[in-house]
Design an enzyme around this catalytic site. Structure first.
Site, PDB file in Angstrom:
ATOM      1  CG  HIS A  57       1.526  30.412  93.082  1.00  0.00           C
ATOM      2  ND1 HIS A  57       1.807  30.455  94.522  1.00  0.00           N
ATOM      3  CD2 HIS A  57       1.717  29.332  92.236  1.00  0.00           C
ATOM      4  CE1 HIS A  57       1.836  28.570  95.153  1.00  0.00           C
ATOM      5  NE2 HIS A  57       2.331  28.181  93.044  1.00  0.00           N
ATOM      6  CE  LYS A  80       3.402  15.556 109.458  1.00  0.00           C
ATOM      7  NZ  LYS A  80       2.809  16.416 108.543  1.00  0.00           N
ATOM      8  CG  HIS A 102       3.679  22.018 101.053  1.00  0.00           C
ATOM      9  ND1 HIS A 102       4.496  22.613 100.636  1.00  0.00           N
ATOM     10  CD2 HIS A 102       2.974  23.531 101.877  1.00  0.00           C
ATOM     11  CE1 HIS A 102       4.547  24.165 100.711  1.00  0.00           C
ATOM     12  NE2 HIS A 102       3.221  24.713 101.914  1.00  0.00           N
ATOM     13  CG  ASN A 136       4.278  22.362  94.456  1.00  0.00           C
ATOM     14  OD1 ASN A 136       4.034  22.398  93.668  1.00  0.00           O
ATOM     15  ND2 ASN A 136       5.148  22.689  95.917  1.00  0.00           N
ATOM     16  CD  GLU A 137       8.052  22.125  92.782  1.00  0.00           C
ATOM     17  OE1 GLU A 137       9.194  22.257  93.592  1.00  0.00           O
ATOM     18  OE2 GLU A 137       8.131  22.387  92.122  1.00  0.00           O
ATOM     19  CG  HIS A 180       5.514  22.926  88.995  1.00  0.00           C
ATOM     20  ND1 HIS A 180       6.031  23.133  90.047  1.00  0.00           N
ATOM     21  CD2 HIS A 180       4.148  23.017  88.212  1.00  0.00           C
ATOM     22  CE1 HIS A 180       5.311  23.025  90.603  1.00  0.00           C
ATOM     23  NE2 HIS A 180       3.685  23.207  89.604  1.00  0.00           N
ATOM     24  CD  GLU A 208       5.826  26.108  91.667  1.00  0.00           C
ATOM     25  OE1 GLU A 208       6.834  26.409  91.515  1.00  0.00           O
ATOM     26  OE2 GLU A 208       4.938  25.974  93.035  1.00  0.00           O
ATOM     27  CD1 TRP A 243       4.307  32.983 102.492  1.00  0.00           C
ATOM     28  CD2 TRP A 243       5.894  31.924 103.309  1.00  0.00           C
ATOM     29  NE1 TRP A 243       4.835  32.831 101.604  1.00  0.00           N
ATOM     30  CE2 TRP A 243       6.045  31.495 101.857  1.00  0.00           C
ATOM     31  CE3 TRP A 243       7.148  30.984 103.396  1.00  0.00           C
ATOM     32  CZ2 TRP A 243       7.188  32.066 101.136  1.00  0.00           C
ATOM     33  CZ3 TRP A 243       8.237  30.471 102.608  1.00  0.00           C
ATOM     34  CH2 TRP A 243       7.467  30.441 101.578  1.00  0.00           C
TER      35      TRP A 243
END
Length: 606
Positions: free
Chosen positions: A50, A87, A126, A163-164, A245, A289, A341
């Site tokens: 990943h 945003k 994200h 993602n998710e 996933h 994943e 990170w």
């Protein structure tokens, strides 16, 4: 602290059913096997990390990871991120172009780029950076297209819009009651983006929705109806793949349970069946994943025991995915690089511990070393070639086998919580082609520590006792490449699916356009979601011929789940199948639950 005790408690909580303690694995090295049109093992589909070739972390380990172990790149959070800065407004395409040009420089300057660049890569974002409510989706799509056109010196093959996303739907509203509306809006964005990208950048495939928690049978399949089915109904026409996933443990929410084994099979079969129902084709999976996860793992000291649990899950799920090369684009065990990170995340990791799923960890003194997750790739090192025919008498022993020139690789995995004595039986003089063999064994000790051991000059005529959760690969040196015949496996789907079960009421599934033969094997893959005290052994009749339903399935009894949801594989005589239309009748003795999918699997010897 995530300790051995935690792992042991978890495994005792979801203890497996005690079925048969023996298995027979039959191998025919002379018979090449095709699943659909696929026979060659494509390592880029399965043996990935990943991370991407833009990673600076892995540059100092490149010779080991990418040259010696032949690991491929899998996935990176390098998507357009239109809401990375603000945003409240969608940035202009001109900003996307400028940012994309700078990103491309970063990719080109990465130390891995020149030697290891590839288009076989997934990019994603994200949700907070990809989606905001009440925004102009056409403007978001325009931004994303302009970014993608400029950001990548080599265009990634796959793009997951977010993602998710659905597990983050509550981030945008005050109550859970409002989240269905958010999920619908996220789905609409997927469609708008996919349509625009496919029109303007044909080299990239867009899909979703990267389901974090595919508990599709929850609340009588309400989770299916309001999540994946809704996504497929609204955006599925525009998707090139469906992303899921698969995690043992607990990913984000839900109960502790195993996906590996019959449960993951039922999830993927349901997606395939509904795809066939809607479009007459099975759109492929992207398993971006998979592995093991749970709450409470972050910010804890490195745990070899946790690595051991993860390794079991990787191999359990991998062995199942290896059976789907014709309907799988790519799969990625959740193993990341150094995770630098995470050391900087003072909120989640105040004591500076490694990220739990890294392949390289940094000790307190700053020294870097490989974790035990490297053993996954060491076990599978060099495994390649054309698929050959291998079958197991026990669904708890998963099997795959391949031949590459004068080498054969026979992989066995034990899903059971007990050791299984496994007999190897070689057909049509296959044994005579074997000069010598090496056995690789990956297992965990009684203390939970993963071990990878090699036995050279292994006597392959002896039975192999597979420990609980153990994976072995028998690497055989051959006198010649003995492929002389062919067997082809195909799956056939019914457009009837997700049927409620009523006592003694027959449910009929019609399966069209079947190609069959007199020689080979056949099976019905029956997905069911039922309370634990209800029968899992219905009466089944195919084309007027009764079929015996086994009392075993792949993996555990699922008692830790609210109900059983899994696939039971039901073998029968291929002569009961006919060319064209086949009818399968299923009758349960009791009321409750659903038959989620019925797939006719035929392996025809040609």
């Amino acid at each position: 602290m995530y300790s051995k005790i935690t792992v042991i408690l978890f495994f005792s909580f979801v203890s497996l059913a005690s079925f048969s303690q023996e298995a027979k694995v039959t191998i025919d090295l002379s018979m090449q096997k095709f699943i659909g049109a696929e026979s060659e093992l494509k390592r880029e589909k399965y043996f990935n990390i990943h991370s991407s070739f833009s990673s600076w972390d892995l540059a100092s380990h490149a010779d080991v990871l990418f040259d010696q172990l032949d690991i491929n790149f899998g996935r990176t959070f390098g998507g357009p991120s239109p809401f990375q800065k603000s945003k409240t407004q969608v940035p202009k395409p001109s900003e996307a172009k400028a940012r994309g040009i700078n990103t491309a420089k970063h990719w080109k300057n990465a130390p891995l780029f020149k030697k290891y660049k590839t288009n076989d890569l997934i990019i994603t974002d994200h949700p907070a950076n990809a989606f905001q409510l009440n925004m102009d989706y056409e403007k978001i799509a325009a931004y994303n297209v302009e970014y993608l056109k400029n950001a990548f010196p080599i265009m990634p093959k796959y793009y997951e819009v977010m993602n998710e996303p659905f597990v983050h739907s509550k981030d945008y509203v005050k109550t859970w009651a409002e989240t269905d509306a958010v999920i619908l809006e996220m789905t609409k964005l997927h469609k708008v983006i996919a349509d625009k990208i496919h029109a303007e950048i044909p080299d990239i495939m867009v899909g979703g929705y990267s389901s974090a928690w595919p508990e599709v049978d929850r609340k009588n399949f309400d989770h299916w109806n309001t999540r994946m089915k809704s996504f497929m109904d609204t955006a599925g026409e525009s998707m090139k793949f469906f992303a899921t996933h698969l995690y043992d443990g607990r990913n984000v929410t839900g109960n502790y349970n195993y996906r590996s084994g019959s449960n993951s099979e039922a999830i993927l079969d349901l997606i395939e069946t509904y795809s066939y129902k809607k479009w007459g084709i099975v759109k492929p999976h992207l398993i971006s994943e998979y592995g093991y996860t749970s709450k409470g793992l972050l910010g804890k000291p490195h745990s070899p025991e946790l690595n051991g649990v993860c390794l079991k899950s990787y191999n359990n799920i991998l062995m199942s995915l290896l059976d789907k090369p014709d309907r799988l684009l790519k799969s990625i065990p959740f193993i990341v690089g150094e995770g630098n990170w995470f050391y900087k995340d003072k909120k989640k990791n105040p004591d500076g511990h490694p990220y739990p799923w890294v392949i390289v960890k940094k000790n307190k003194d700053g020294v870097k070393e490989f974790t035990d997750l490297k053993k996954f790739y060491e076990l599978w090192k060099g495994v390649s070639g054309k698929r050959v025919d291998v079958i197991s008498s026990n669904p708890d022993i998963q099997v795959n086998a391949f031949i590459q020139e004068k080498k054969a690789y026979i992989a066995l995995n034990n899903l059971h919580d007990k050791a299984l004595n496994t007999t190897l039986a070689f057909l049509r003089k296959s044994k005579e082609y074997i000069q010598s063999s090496t056995l690789r064994r990956l297992y965990t000790t009684d203390a939970g520590i993963p071990k990878l051991v090699y036995f050279t000059d292994y006597d392959f005529t002896k039975d192999i006792v597979l420990k609980s959760g153990e994976t072995v690969i028998l690497e055989c040196n051959l006198t010649e490449t003995p492929l002389k015949s062919k067997i082809t496996e195909n799956n056939y789907y019914s457009k009837t699916y997700l049927q409620k079960v009523e006592a003694k009421k027959t449910i009929q599934f019609t399966i069209d356009n079947v190609t069959t033969g007199k020689k080979g094997r056949a099976a019905i893959k029956m997905g069911i979601g039922r309370a634990h005290d209800l029968s899992k052994k219905p009466q089944i009749v195919i084309n007027g011929k009764p079929v015996e339903v086994p009392e075993n399935w792949a993996g555990y009894d699922q008692k830790s789940r609210e109900q059983f949801f899994g696939v039971i594989n039901i073998p029968f005589d291929i002569r009961h199948t006919i060319k064209g239309e086949n009818k399968i009748d299923i009758t349960f003795p009791d009321t409750g639950g659903h038959v989620s999918s019925v797939i006719l699997n035929i392996e025809k010897i040609e």
